[in-house]
Design an enzyme around this catalytic site. Sequence first.
Site, mmCIF file in Angstrom:
data_model
loop_
_atom_site.group_PDB
_atom_site.id
_atom_site.type_symbol
_atom_site.label_atom_id
_atom_site.label_comp_id
_atom_site.label_asym_id
_atom_site.label_seq_id
_atom_site.Cartn_x
_atom_site.Cartn_y
_atom_site.Cartn_z
ATOM 1 N N ARG A 58 0.831 -1.197 0.000
ATOM 2 C CA ARG A 58 0.000 0.000 0.000
ATOM 3 C C ARG A 58 0.869 1.252 0.000
ATOM 4 N NH1 ARG A 58 2.510 2.190 3.123
ATOM 5 N NH2 ARG A 58 2.575 2.056 5.395
ATOM 6 N N GLU A 64 0.283 9.936 8.360
ATOM 7 C CA GLU A 64 1.396 9.099 8.829
ATOM 8 C C GLU A 64 1.482 9.062 10.344
ATOM 9 O OE1 GLU A 64 2.674 6.571 6.935
ATOM 10 O OE2 GLU A 64 2.867 8.256 5.562
ATOM 11 N N HIS A 65 1.603 7.849 10.875
ATOM 12 C CA HIS A 65 1.800 7.627 12.314
ATOM 13 C C HIS A 65 0.658 8.174 13.169
ATOM 14 C CE1 HIS A 65 5.806 5.820 12.376
ATOM 15 N NE2 HIS A 65 6.129 6.641 11.401
ATOM 16 N N ASP A 67 -2.516 6.321 12.971
ATOM 17 C CA ASP A 67 -3.494 5.232 13.078
ATOM 18 C C ASP A 67 -3.495 4.626 14.469
ATOM 19 O OD1 ASP A 67 -0.923 4.253 12.487
ATOM 20 O OD2 ASP A 67 -1.698 2.431 11.529
ATOM 21 N N GLY A 195 11.339 -3.164 3.191
ATOM 22 C CA GLY A 195 11.900 -1.974 3.805
ATOM 23 C C GLY A 195 11.689 -0.710 3.010
ATOM 24 N N GLY A 197 8.710 0.994 2.764
ATOM 25 C CA GLY A 197 7.601 1.816 3.234
ATOM 26 C C GLY A 197 6.310 1.530 2.512
ATOM 27 N N ASP A 252 -1.956 -0.480 7.615
ATOM 28 C CA ASP A 252 -1.338 -1.290 6.570
ATOM 29 C C ASP A 252 -2.208 -2.490 6.228
ATOM 30 O OD1 ASP A 252 0.696 0.501 6.858
ATOM 31 O OD2 ASP A 252 2.039 -0.862 7.931
ATOM 32 N N SER A 295 14.325 0.575 5.444
ATOM 33 C CA SER A 295 13.760 0.874 6.761
ATOM 34 C C SER A 295 13.052 -0.366 7.279
ATOM 35 C CB SER A 295 12.774 2.041 6.660
ATOM 36 O OG SER A 295 12.114 2.242 7.881
ATOM 37 N N TYR A 305 9.663 3.110 15.734
ATOM 38 C CA TYR A 305 8.212 2.878 15.686
ATOM 39 C C TYR A 305 7.601 2.673 17.071
ATOM 40 C CZ TYR A 305 3.764 1.329 13.743
ATOM 41 O OH TYR A 305 2.439 1.224 13.436
#
Length: 556
Positions: A58, A64-65, A67, A195, A197, A252, A295, A305
């Site tokens: 996806r 971003e960050h 959820d 990695g 994203g 995700d 990543s 994370y």
Amino acid sequence: MSTLSIANQPIPVYTNLRDVFGSVKASLPHAVRWNTLVEEFEKRFGRKPAYIARAPGRVNLIGEHIDYSLFGVLPAAVDRDILIACAPRSVAPEEHHAHLDEHKPGGVIAQNLHPKYTPQIFAPAPKAKVPATDEIKDSDVHAESWYLDINKRELRWESYVKAGYYGVLNHHFTGGGSALPTPVDLLVTGSVPAGSGLSSSAAMVVASTLAFLAVNGKLEPENAESHLDKGTLVKLAVENEKRVGVNSGGMDQASSVMSDPSSALYITFFPSLTASTVHLPGSASFVIANSLVVSDKVVSAKRHYNLRVVETLVGARVLANALGVRIGEREKVTFREVVGRFAGEEEGVDMGPEELERVLQGLEGRLGVLKRDGTEEGVTMEEMIKMSGLSKEVFDEVYLSWVEIEATHFQLYKRAKHVFTEARRVLQFRKTCLDVSSSTSSSSSSASSEAQCIERLGRLMNESQQSCNEDFDCSCPELNELTRLAREAGAVGSRLTGAGWGGCTVSLVPEDKVKSFIDQVKKTYPAYQGMNEQQLGEAIFATKPGSGACVFKVED
């Protein structure tokens, strides 16, 4: 389409590749890869696979960050995916007591088409038979009836396969000796760069979960009472991915499972998981560019994370205390829950996007209580515990007992500032798209309206990138450079996508400028120099929203 209908839809099981991709034309580019997978499975295991489980990666357009703070996000599935071909393996009765894992109930022979991933053989063990030294602790996501060894410190490709298997075992094989999982052979291939994203890990876990459900007959019509709809699959996949050490918020998995080929998804998590389609401007394209900085959010979770999860949860408690919002002593309250309680939202009821945006904007000026002495410097562990109003023992139990983190200072204010402003940007992005979709004016004014819409969406994406870099600290020098070069090459907006700290960017580019945009970025991004055309095609590409996860039933 109503917001609840997507989550309530059954998991699709197809017998025609056309149905998987929506049309014959759309399926043609994928046919060779699928046929190769079937032929290779037959070479390795002596028979055709019974099923192919597919789960796409996806791209998160914005959100971003946030959820795991239970705010809505706007992702879309991409056409790159994970495929797992699988088939049950017959085992003679006398082999059930063999020592080899492949002959045990539920034993798995797992292979990967990529040569760097070595074949693996493993089998689940009933929890009662696991040696005491191997017992799963409560903090490791309850293992329930079955146990599979997953090494979180040295993560391997098959760990994601095992993670998907775990949920199937513990949700569908808890009835004692009469209900045993079947042995299975499986072969994996993937086109989602690890990695990057683009959520290759979630796609792998979703595909694995589907493969084990299918091969054990849990998706057959006679098992409808199991209620395996898309929403249930998302929750199961979120739970499964926690077993590899990532406390995912669910974006995700939801986008991999629920995506619609014509739209982005507006996914919300409060008061429950819902998804609704958001049509994007027809003249806009999204281009994904890989920074080539890998990543791995599992490997770096303690510093990145998982640390952000703890910072936002503690920040929510501190803010609740300052606002006079009542919370339980051992409650891991989220920012979205604090906002709802502060606004007097009825339990189990969503106040709606317009009211939520208004409340968020009003609260942004009150986030200063998360600063230390009025500055934006981080706080120490001791200061953070004091700000929470909890004893050290209770604080450790609520916020540290279930997750590993590594930090000397915690940035509660900056993380909260990002979450609140990013949540508002998602709502504004959604509203902008909905407004232009519902326009009924003349074609000329519609074109003008769509152009204005694209400009607005681009500004929101640029603001998101700035916030990710400055407030949430999840960008990196390469992502910052790549987004800058993208804007210089003609992108209206460009931002990181995924967890960050490497991986990919997503850029909003007018449809008629996509080719020149890609050519320019290929020439100017230093890491792309010296790459051949095939490598460049994998590193930077345009994408359109794709369909969600499914199972393909292979017919003889």
